[in-house]
Design an enzyme around this catalytic site. Structure first.
Site, PDB file in Angstrom:
ATOM      1  N   ASP A  35       0.921  -1.179   0.116  1.00 39.88           N
ATOM      2  CA  ASP A  35      -0.060   0.008   0.113  1.00 39.88           C
ATOM      3  C   ASP A  35       0.922   1.153   0.012  1.00 39.88           C
ATOM      4  O   ASP A  35       1.634   1.475   1.090  1.00 39.88           O
ATOM      5  CB  ASP A  35      -0.904  -0.099   1.207  1.00 39.88           C
ATOM      6  CG  ASP A  35      -1.918   1.056   1.309  1.00 39.88           C
ATOM      7  OD1 ASP A  35      -1.731   2.104   0.380  1.00 39.88           O
ATOM      8  OD2 ASP A  35      -2.972   0.992   2.049  1.00 39.88           O
ATOM      9  N   ALA A  59      -2.204   4.222  -8.588  1.00 38.08           N
ATOM     10  CA  ALA A  59      -2.905   5.545  -8.362  1.00 38.08           C
ATOM     11  C   ALA A  59      -4.491   5.273  -7.977  1.00 38.08           C
ATOM     12  O   ALA A  59      -5.036   4.164  -8.223  1.00 38.08           O
ATOM     13  CB  ALA A  59      -2.813   6.360  -9.566  1.00 38.08           C
ATOM     14  N   TYR A 124      -8.545  15.244  -8.413  1.00 38.68           N
ATOM     15  CA  TYR A 124      -7.606  13.986  -8.855  1.00 38.68           C
ATOM     16  C   TYR A 124      -6.585  14.899  -9.580  1.00 38.68           C
ATOM     17  O   TYR A 124      -5.352  14.589  -9.244  1.00 38.68           O
ATOM     18  CB  TYR A 124      -8.689  13.430  -9.939  1.00 38.68           C
ATOM     19  CG  TYR A 124      -7.603  12.487 -10.875  1.00 38.68           C
ATOM     20  CD1 TYR A 124      -6.915  11.464 -10.425  1.00 38.68           C
ATOM     21  CD2 TYR A 124      -7.256  12.792 -12.146  1.00 38.68           C
ATOM     22  CE1 TYR A 124      -6.165  10.626 -11.211  1.00 38.68           C
ATOM     23  CE2 TYR A 124      -6.449  12.063 -13.031  1.00 38.68           C
ATOM     24  CZ  TYR A 124      -5.972  10.866 -12.516  1.00 38.68           C
ATOM     25  OH  TYR A 124      -5.204  10.248 -13.174  1.00 38.68           O
TER      26      TYR A 124
END
Ligand SMILES: NC(=O)c1ccc[n+]([C@@H]2O[C@H](COP(=O)([O-])OP(=O)(O)OC[C@H]3O[C@@H](n4cnc5c(N)ncnc54)[C@H](OP(=O)(O)O)[C@@H]3O)[C@@H](O)[C@H]2O)c1
Length: 282
Positions: A35, A59, A124
């Site tokens: 992770d 991502a 984002y």
């Protein structure tokens, strides 16, 4: 060369494992084994793998979901990229990282070149820009490739979604006022291998050639899939209110690749047609 691909089960990650595969010693990691929001794990697993090259394709890519979960977006796309940059640097490895056309607002009247100042408007886009910044800061040896409108054999993408809906007989309404450069994950992965072998560093725009609207991409995809008799209508962005703002013109100019004498990726039409014929035609 030992290569560690992170985000190895994603759309691009799968292609990267294949592209580096034949001539390199390649290992892949993804959730839950690594992770990237956990800095200690990044340092430990990269150190244990002892790679010459870390390729980060991990991502949080759900653009609208990022708007609802900004903390997660920044943790993965921003700080997570920074953790991998630190880990790569500590291991003496080059870091290849991927960014996006969404680091630009899309207000420019021309295609964006690498020297243009990013001005993202979505969570984002801002989280990916933080990722770029932290990669630059923590990994002296880095290569950042900005790609856009990705499609490929693995995972969900716009072309697959459109053809699926068309085959179910649904009437299609697709936005016609957002322009960008579709990019075949397979081509982006092959280019990555070339640029790494050539010793490239810094930021490159790395999309397939040309640009189109989502409507144009849908229209041509139906044509190449041989689907006729489906209702397809162009609509403005305002017809589909979404949580995240989308750039109106996020076409990337692969200026640096051309300037440095690399063969640009083929036109998006050629790449999308081959993809549909190989993977989506029944
Ligand atoms: N898709 C596009 O249109 C597009 C456009 C421009 C740029 N890009 C960039 O291109 C790169 C690859 O995108 P993609 O479309 O291949 O993405 P993807 O298919 O969503 O794959 C991303 C992978 O990263 C994993 N991941 C998510 N959070 C993680 C974490 N905290 N730690 C480790 N792994 C994690 C995901 O696992 P789960 O699936 O389990 O979450 C998935 O396997 C990304 O940098 C993206 O920002 C993509």
């Amino acid at each position: 060369m030992k290569v560690l691909v992170v985000g190895a089960r994603g759309m691009l990650g799968m292609e990267l494992v294949e592209a580096f595969g034949p001539h390199h010693d390649v290992a892949g990691l993804d959730l839950p084994d690594l992770d990237i929001t956990d800095e200690a794990s990044c340092l430990e697993l990269v150190r244990a793998a002892a790679p010459d090259l870390v390729v980060n394709a991990a991502a949080f890519t759900l653009v609208d979901e990022c708007e609802n979960r900004p903390e997660d977006a920044f943790r993965v796309n921003g700080y997570g990229a920074g953790h991998l940059a630190r880990a790569a640097a500590a291991a003496g490895a080059l870091l290849v990282h991927y960014s996006t056309d969404y680091v630009f607002s899309g207000r420019a009247a021309r295609a964006y070149v690498e020297e243009d100042a990013p001005d993202p408007e979505s969570v984002y886009g801002r989280s990916k820009l933080l990722g770029e910044t932290l990669v630059r800061k923590h990994a002296p040896e880095h290569l950042v490739l900005r790609i856009s409108w990705l499609f490929g054999p693995h995972g969900k993408n716009f072309i697959r979604t459109i053809l699926g809906a068309a085959r179910r007989g649904e009437a299609l309404r697709v936005v016609d006022d957002q322009t960008g450069s579709p990019t075949y994950a397979r081509d982006a992965a092959a280019l990555t291998v070339t640029l790494v072998r050539s010793g490239c560093r810094g930021v490159y725009h790395a999309t397939n050639g040309g640009s189109c609207s989502w409507y144009e991409l849908a229209r041509r995809s139906l044509e190449w899939a041989g689907i006729t008799g489906v209702s397809l209508a162009p609509v403005p962005t305002s017809a589909f209110p979404r949580p995240a703002p989308r750039p109106a013109n996020s076409t990337l100019d692969n200026a640096r690749l051309r300037r440095e004498g690399f063969t640009p990726l083929r036109p998006w039409q050629e790449a999308a047609r081959e993809y549909i014929e190989n993977y989506l035609n029944q």
